[in-house]
Scaffold this motif. Structure first.
Motif, PDB file in Angstrom:
ATOM      1  N   TYR A   1      24.662 -50.765  64.873  1.00  0.00           N
ATOM      2  CA  TYR A   1      25.280 -52.117  65.555  1.00  0.00           C
ATOM      3  C   TYR A   1      25.947 -51.963  66.790  1.00  0.00           C
ATOM      4  O   TYR A   1      26.648 -50.920  66.838  1.00  0.00           O
ATOM      5  CB  TYR A   1      26.122 -52.444  64.661  1.00  0.00           C
ATOM      6  CG  TYR A   1      26.720 -53.847  65.046  1.00  0.00           C
ATOM      7  CD1 TYR A   1      26.068 -55.203  64.774  1.00  0.00           C
ATOM      8  CD2 TYR A   1      28.077 -53.893  65.821  1.00  0.00           C
ATOM      9  CE1 TYR A   1      26.802 -56.312  65.319  1.00  0.00           C
ATOM     10  CE2 TYR A   1      28.668 -55.132  66.181  1.00  0.00           C
ATOM     11  CZ  TYR A   1      28.044 -56.386  65.888  1.00  0.00           C
ATOM     12  OH  TYR A   1      28.626 -57.343  66.573  1.00  0.00           O
ATOM     13  N   ASP A   2      25.552 -52.650  67.809  1.00  0.00           N
ATOM     14  CA  ASP A   2      26.085 -52.302  69.006  1.00  0.00           C
ATOM     15  C   ASP A   2      26.106 -53.928  69.791  1.00  0.00           C
ATOM     16  O   ASP A   2      25.575 -54.351  70.588  1.00  0.00           O
ATOM     17  CB  ASP A   2      25.361 -51.667  70.017  1.00  0.00           C
ATOM     18  CG  ASP A   2      26.035 -51.301  71.520  1.00  0.00           C
ATOM     19  OD1 ASP A   2      27.210 -51.818  71.537  1.00  0.00           O
ATOM     20  OD2 ASP A   2      25.201 -51.170  72.448  1.00  0.00           O
ATOM     21  N   LYS A   3      27.440 -54.851  69.333  1.00  0.00           N
ATOM     22  CA  LYS A   3      27.490 -56.092  69.808  1.00  0.00           C
ATOM     23  C   LYS A   3      26.147 -56.895  69.239  1.00  0.00           C
ATOM     24  O   LYS A   3      25.743 -57.670  70.109  1.00  0.00           O
ATOM     25  CB  LYS A   3      27.621 -56.234  70.968  1.00  0.00           C
ATOM     26  CG  LYS A   3      28.951 -55.625  71.513  1.00  0.00           C
ATOM     27  CD  LYS A   3      29.238 -55.905  73.175  1.00  0.00           C
ATOM     28  CE  LYS A   3      30.840 -55.102  73.333  1.00  0.00           C
ATOM     29  NZ  LYS A   3      30.954 -55.079  74.818  1.00  0.00           N
ATOM     30  N   GLY A   4      25.627 -56.496  67.976  1.00  0.00           N
ATOM     31  CA  GLY A   4      24.291 -56.980  67.473  1.00  0.00           C
ATOM     32  C   GLY A   4      23.272 -55.887  67.733  1.00  0.00           C
ATOM     33  O   GLY A   4      23.332 -54.759  68.501  1.00  0.00           O
ATOM     34  N   LEU A   5      22.322 -55.947  67.053  1.00  0.00           N
ATOM     35  CA  LEU A   5      21.069 -54.918  66.872  1.00  0.00           C
ATOM     36  C   LEU A   5      20.060 -55.205  67.895  1.00  0.00           C
ATOM     37  O   LEU A   5      19.268 -56.382  68.026  1.00  0.00           O
ATOM     38  CB  LEU A   5      20.557 -54.950  65.435  1.00  0.00           C
ATOM     39  CG  LEU A   5      19.618 -53.886  65.222  1.00  0.00           C
ATOM     40  CD1 LEU A   5      20.440 -52.448  64.961  1.00  0.00           C
ATOM     41  CD2 LEU A   5      19.036 -53.863  63.984  1.00  0.00           C
ATOM     42  N   PRO A   6      20.238 -54.245  69.006  1.00  0.00           N
ATOM     43  CA  PRO A   6      18.812 -54.684  69.837  1.00  0.00           C
ATOM     44  C   PRO A   6      17.583 -54.795  69.191  1.00  0.00           C
ATOM     45  O   PRO A   6      16.982 -54.001  68.363  1.00  0.00           O
ATOM     46  CB  PRO A   6      18.699 -53.300  70.833  1.00  0.00           C
ATOM     47  CG  PRO A   6      20.120 -52.758  70.481  1.00  0.00           C
ATOM     48  CD  PRO A   6      20.477 -53.139  69.125  1.00  0.00           C
ATOM     49  N   LEU A   7      16.790 -56.096  69.408  1.00  0.00           N
ATOM     50  CA  LEU A   7      15.483 -56.233  68.675  1.00  0.00           C
ATOM     51  C   LEU A   7      14.364 -55.763  69.448  1.00  0.00           C
ATOM     52  O   LEU A   7      13.883 -56.582  70.350  1.00  0.00           O
ATOM     53  CB  LEU A   7      15.564 -57.836  68.513  1.00  0.00           C
ATOM     54  CG  LEU A   7      14.193 -58.304  67.539  1.00  0.00           C
ATOM     55  CD1 LEU A   7      14.465 -57.391  66.205  1.00  0.00           C
ATOM     56  CD2 LEU A   7      14.494 -59.805  67.125  1.00  0.00           C
ATOM     57  N   ASP A   8      14.149 -54.364  69.370  1.00  0.00           N
ATOM     58  CA  ASP A   8      12.982 -53.760  69.967  1.00  0.00           C
ATOM     59  C   ASP A   8      12.673 -52.843  69.156  1.00  0.00           C
ATOM     60  O   ASP A   8      13.087 -52.571  67.980  1.00  0.00           O
ATOM     61  CB  ASP A   8      13.454 -53.097  71.252  1.00  0.00           C
ATOM     62  CG  ASP A   8      14.658 -52.121  71.184  1.00  0.00           C
ATOM     63  OD1 ASP A   8      14.214 -51.270  70.404  1.00  0.00           O
ATOM     64  OD2 ASP A   8      15.499 -52.638  71.829  1.00  0.00           O
ATOM     65  N   PHE A   9      11.282 -52.362  69.401  1.00  0.00           N
ATOM     66  CA  PHE A   9      10.787 -51.465  68.292  1.00  0.00           C
ATOM     67  C   PHE A   9      11.322 -50.305  68.268  1.00  0.00           C
ATOM     68  O   PHE A   9      11.114 -49.776  67.277  1.00  0.00           O
ATOM     69  CB  PHE A   9       8.976 -51.458  68.512  1.00  0.00           C
ATOM     70  CG  PHE A   9       8.239 -52.503  68.054  1.00  0.00           C
ATOM     71  CD1 PHE A   9       8.505 -52.924  66.745  1.00  0.00           C
ATOM     72  CD2 PHE A   9       7.542 -53.320  69.064  1.00  0.00           C
ATOM     73  CE1 PHE A   9       7.697 -54.232  66.544  1.00  0.00           C
ATOM     74  CE2 PHE A   9       6.879 -54.527  68.632  1.00  0.00           C
ATOM     75  CZ  PHE A   9       6.572 -54.755  67.481  1.00  0.00           C
ATOM     76  N   ASP A  10      11.739 -49.639  69.432  1.00  0.00           N
ATOM     77  CA  ASP A  10      12.405 -48.348  69.302  1.00  0.00           C
ATOM     78  C   ASP A  10      13.870 -48.317  68.323  1.00  0.00           C
ATOM     79  O   ASP A  10      13.898 -47.400  67.711  1.00  0.00           O
ATOM     80  CB  ASP A  10      12.851 -47.971  70.753  1.00  0.00           C
ATOM     81  CG  ASP A  10      11.580 -47.547  71.498  1.00  0.00           C
ATOM     82  OD1 ASP A  10      10.715 -47.120  71.054  1.00  0.00           O
ATOM     83  OD2 ASP A  10      11.715 -47.477  72.856  1.00  0.00           O
ATOM     84  N   THR A  11      14.659 -49.581  68.324  1.00  0.00           N
ATOM     85  CA  THR A  11      15.642 -49.570  67.687  1.00  0.00           C
ATOM     86  C   THR A  11      15.254 -49.891  66.064  1.00  0.00           C
ATOM     87  O   THR A  11      15.803 -49.061  65.312  1.00  0.00           O
ATOM     88  CB  THR A  11      16.678 -50.692  68.134  1.00  0.00           C
ATOM     89  OG1 THR A  11      16.709 -50.750  69.614  1.00  0.00           O
ATOM     90  CG2 THR A  11      17.801 -50.898  67.160  1.00  0.00           C
ATOM     91  N   LEU A  12      14.219 -50.583  65.920  1.00  0.00           N
ATOM     92  CA  LEU A  12      13.906 -50.631  64.585  1.00  0.00           C
ATOM     93  C   LEU A  12      13.253 -49.472  63.976  1.00  0.00           C
ATOM     94  O   LEU A  12      13.684 -49.217  62.720  1.00  0.00           O
ATOM     95  CB  LEU A  12      12.901 -51.541  64.480  1.00  0.00           C
ATOM     96  CG  LEU A  12      13.136 -53.192  64.808  1.00  0.00           C
ATOM     97  CD1 LEU A  12      11.984 -54.142  64.543  1.00  0.00           C
ATOM     98  CD2 LEU A  12      14.036 -53.660  63.880  1.00  0.00           C
TER      99      LEU A  12
END
Length: 289
Positions: free
Chosen positions: A95-106
């Motif tokens: 979590y970082d002020k919301g989860l960055p919604l990109d494939f690397d983060t997923l």
């Protein structure tokens, strides 16, 4: 007033609450039975076990929105169940002020989940409203546009084995037949375009924008949050200049998607909310490169 009603606890009991019983089972975690970690032959391994409908803050570009998650892992045949709380812990770890919604983060979340669960694979589906800046065609007024987006990914032994994105957006379509047979005017309608694209593991940062461009640019016109009179004139005239059946729109989008090197296959559906019929018109296509 009854003195018992003067306190919260007294009122609770007045409405039926009772004191806790003196239990006999352990209250310390180390002494509690862990059924989920039972080890014996449970007949079948399970492809996916986890949670659905988790609402969690995500970030797409400059905008924060709410994502709806499904997260799961493989379950071996000799294990009774998974520890569900570890799924949320794996998400919270990133979590970082919301989860960055990109494939690397997923992928990072899935590897964390896979490692924590000690399972060979993990999967995620997350849907969200994608907000972005949209400028009117003549006056260049900025407003917030949106489309629906779903990212799906499966990781096995830290390797991505499946990766897809689904985008749904609304466009304008103007009927070629109506334009052809009428002395003046032509009926148009809102078209709903859905593209599910199968992707290579490495995708460009603007992969969503490229897919959305294929969906919108091939329509009679894209939609805009704000239109002044000069914008409205441009939009309606562009639609009249670019009539599209659902079949036309489907094929034109497919032609663009075939040319995108990070797309390995796709499913497209175009559905017109007909303005002069009581039914909708639709076309669907599946293609693998």
């Amino acid at each position: 007033m009854d003195n018992n009603l003067a306190t919260r606890e007294g009122r609770w009991k007045h409405f039926g609450s009772v004191d806790p019983i003196k239990g006999t089972k352990p209250t310390e975690k180390e002494l509690m039975t862990d059924l989920q970690n039972s080890k014996k032959d449970f007949l079948f391994e399970i492809d996916h076990v986890g949670i659905k409908n988790l609402t969690y803050p995500v970030r797409i570009g400059d905008y924060q929105t709410a994502g709806t998650f499904s997260l799961s892992t493989h379950l071996a045949q000799d294990e009774k169940g998974i520890n569900m709380s570890r799924i949320l812990e794996s998400v919270e770890a990133h979590y970082d002020k919301g989860l960055p919604l990109d494939f690397d983060t997923l992928k990072t979340v899935l590897i964390t989940l896979q490692t924590t669960m000690k399972q060979r694979s993990a999967s995620v589906d997350v849907s969200a409203v994608w907000f972005f800046d949209r400028f009117s065609p003549v006056t260049n007024l900025k407003a917030v546009g949106h489309a629906d987006v779903t990212l799906s990914q499966t990781v096995e032994d830290e390797t991505v084995t499946e990766q897809t994105v689904t985008i749904q957006a609304a466009v304008t379509t103007l009927c070629p037949c109506s334009k052809e047979i009428s002395e003046y005017s032509a009926h148009n309608q809102r078209g709903i375009v859905t593209v599910k694209a199968m992707l290579t593991e490495a995708v460009p940062d603007d992969f969503k924008e490229q897919l959305l461009d294929a969906m919108e640019a091939n329509a009679s016109s894209m939609l805009y949050p704000i239109l002044k009179r000069t914008d409205e004139k441009a939009v309606t005239e562009r639609a009249y200049e670019n009539p599209r059946f659902v079949e036309d729109l489907l094929r034109l989008i497919a032609a663009d998607l075939v040319e995108l090197p990070f797309v390995t296959g796709f499913e497209i559906e175009c559905r017109n909310e007909e303005s002069i019929h009581q039914h909708d018109a639709f076309a669907r296509l599946h293609y693998t490169k």
